[in-house]
Design an enzyme around this catalytic site. Structure first.
Site, PDB file in Angstrom:
ATOM      1  N   LEU A  80       0.859  -1.173   0.000  1.00  0.00           N
ATOM      2  CA  LEU A  80       0.000   0.000   0.000  1.00  0.00           C
ATOM      3  C   LEU A  80       0.898   1.226   0.000  1.00  0.00           C
ATOM      4  CD1 LEU A  80      -2.738  -0.940   2.648  1.00  0.00           C
ATOM      5  CD2 LEU A  80      -3.026  -0.825   0.170  1.00  0.00           C
ATOM      6  N   ASP A  81       0.473   2.280  -0.685  1.00  0.00           N
ATOM      7  CA  ASP A  81       1.258   3.508  -0.718  1.00  0.00           C
ATOM      8  C   ASP A  81       1.437   4.077   0.685  1.00  0.00           C
ATOM      9  OD1 ASP A  81       1.320   3.312  -3.466  1.00  0.00           O
ATOM     10  OD2 ASP A  81      -0.406   4.647  -3.749  1.00  0.00           O
ATOM     11  N   LYS A  82       2.421   4.919   0.834  1.00  0.00           N
ATOM     12  CA  LYS A  82       2.722   5.513   2.127  1.00  0.00           C
ATOM     13  C   LYS A  82       1.514   6.203   2.750  1.00  0.00           C
ATOM     14  CE  LYS A  82       5.668   9.025   4.303  1.00  0.00           C
ATOM     15  NZ  LYS A  82       6.633  10.117   4.045  1.00  0.00           N
TER      16      LYS A  82
END
Length: 206
Positions: A50-52
Site C-alpha cells: 500500500l502507498d505511504k
C-alpha cells in the site's frame, strides 16, 4: 490464536496506518514491520503493498506460496477501497471508470464504483493530509464526496490515477477488502491480529 498451516506458518491481518511504507526496512521512513515485535517481524513479510499515504487492509505472512497466488496478475483478485475525494462523481464519470478508463500508457480494467455520500470540502478537513490541507481549505464550500471502488489489478497509484482521469482528486484512501476478506473494523490503524480459520480459507479461495 495463531493460524498454523504446514510447518507453523503465520498469517496476520494488519490495519496499515498512513505515513509508513510497505517494506521490511527503510532508512528514512517507518515501515509496517516496525509495528510488530521483533520475533514476528523477522518471519513475516507483507503481501503486496500500500502507498505511504494509504491505510487499511494488509496481509503479512511467511507463506511464500500464498503470497505468489495473491499477487499473480492473471488471477485478477479484487481489491476494494473506500475514499474521500474533491470534486463530483457524476453518472458520466462513473461509466468512464466502470468501462475501463485510459490512464496514459494503459487502460485500466473495468471497475465497480459506488457513490456513498456528497460533502462540502470543509466537512472533511480532518481526513486531509497536512501538506494539502491549506490548499483544499481555500475553497471549503467546494464539492467533495465519499465512494468505494473495486479493482482487479494493482498498477502503481491506480485508484488515485483513475479518479484523477475522471476529474476528481483523492485525499484519503483506505483498502477495505482483498477478495472476500474484509478488514476487521475493530482494528485501529497500527493494530494487527492473526487471521481466523474462516478468514484464511477466504483468502486462499480468492
Amino acid at each position: 490464536m495463531i493460524i498454523q498451516a504446514g510447518d507453523d506458518m503465520l498469517y496476520y491481518m494488519f490495519n496499515k496506518p498512513q505515513g509508513c511504507v510497505t517494506a521490511r526496512t527503510d532508512e528514512i521512513h517507518r515501515t509496517v514491520m516496525d509495528y510488530f515485535p521483533k520475533e514476528l517481524a523477522q518471519r513475516l513479510h507483507p503481501v503486496g503493498r500500500l502507498d505511504k499515504d494509504t491505510c487499511g487492509l494488509l496481509i503479512l505472512t511467511d507463506d511464500g506460496d500464498l503470497d505468489f497466488r495473491i499477487m499473480q496478475p492473471d488471477r485478477h483478485i479484487s481489491k476494494t477501497y473506500f475514499f474521500y475525494a474533491v470534486g463530483t462523481l457524476t453518472e458520466e464519470k462513473k461509466k468512464l471508470i466502470e468501462n475501463g478508463i485510459p490512464l496514459g500508457g494503459f487502460t485500466a480494467r473495468e471497475a465497480e464504483i459506488k457513490l456513498i455520500r456528497e460533502f462540502r470540502i470543509g466537512d472533511l478537513e480532518e481526513f486531509m493530509p497536512d501538506d494539502r490541507r491549506s490548499r483544499y481549505m481555500k475553497n471549503p464550500n467546494g464539492p467533495a464526496f465519499s465512494a468505494s471502488v473495486t479493482i482487479c489489478e494493482g498498477k502503481k497509484h491506480q485508484v488515485k490515477r483513475m479518479l484523477e482521469a475522471a476529474g476528481c482528486r483523492i485525499f484519503y484512501l483506505r483498502r477495505d477488502m482483498i477478495g472476500a476478506l474484509a478488514l476487521d473494523p475493530a482494528l485501529s490503524q497500527g493494530e494487527y491480529r492473526p487471521l481466523t480459520e474462516k478468514e484464511l480459507i477466504q483468502l486462499k479461495n480468492n
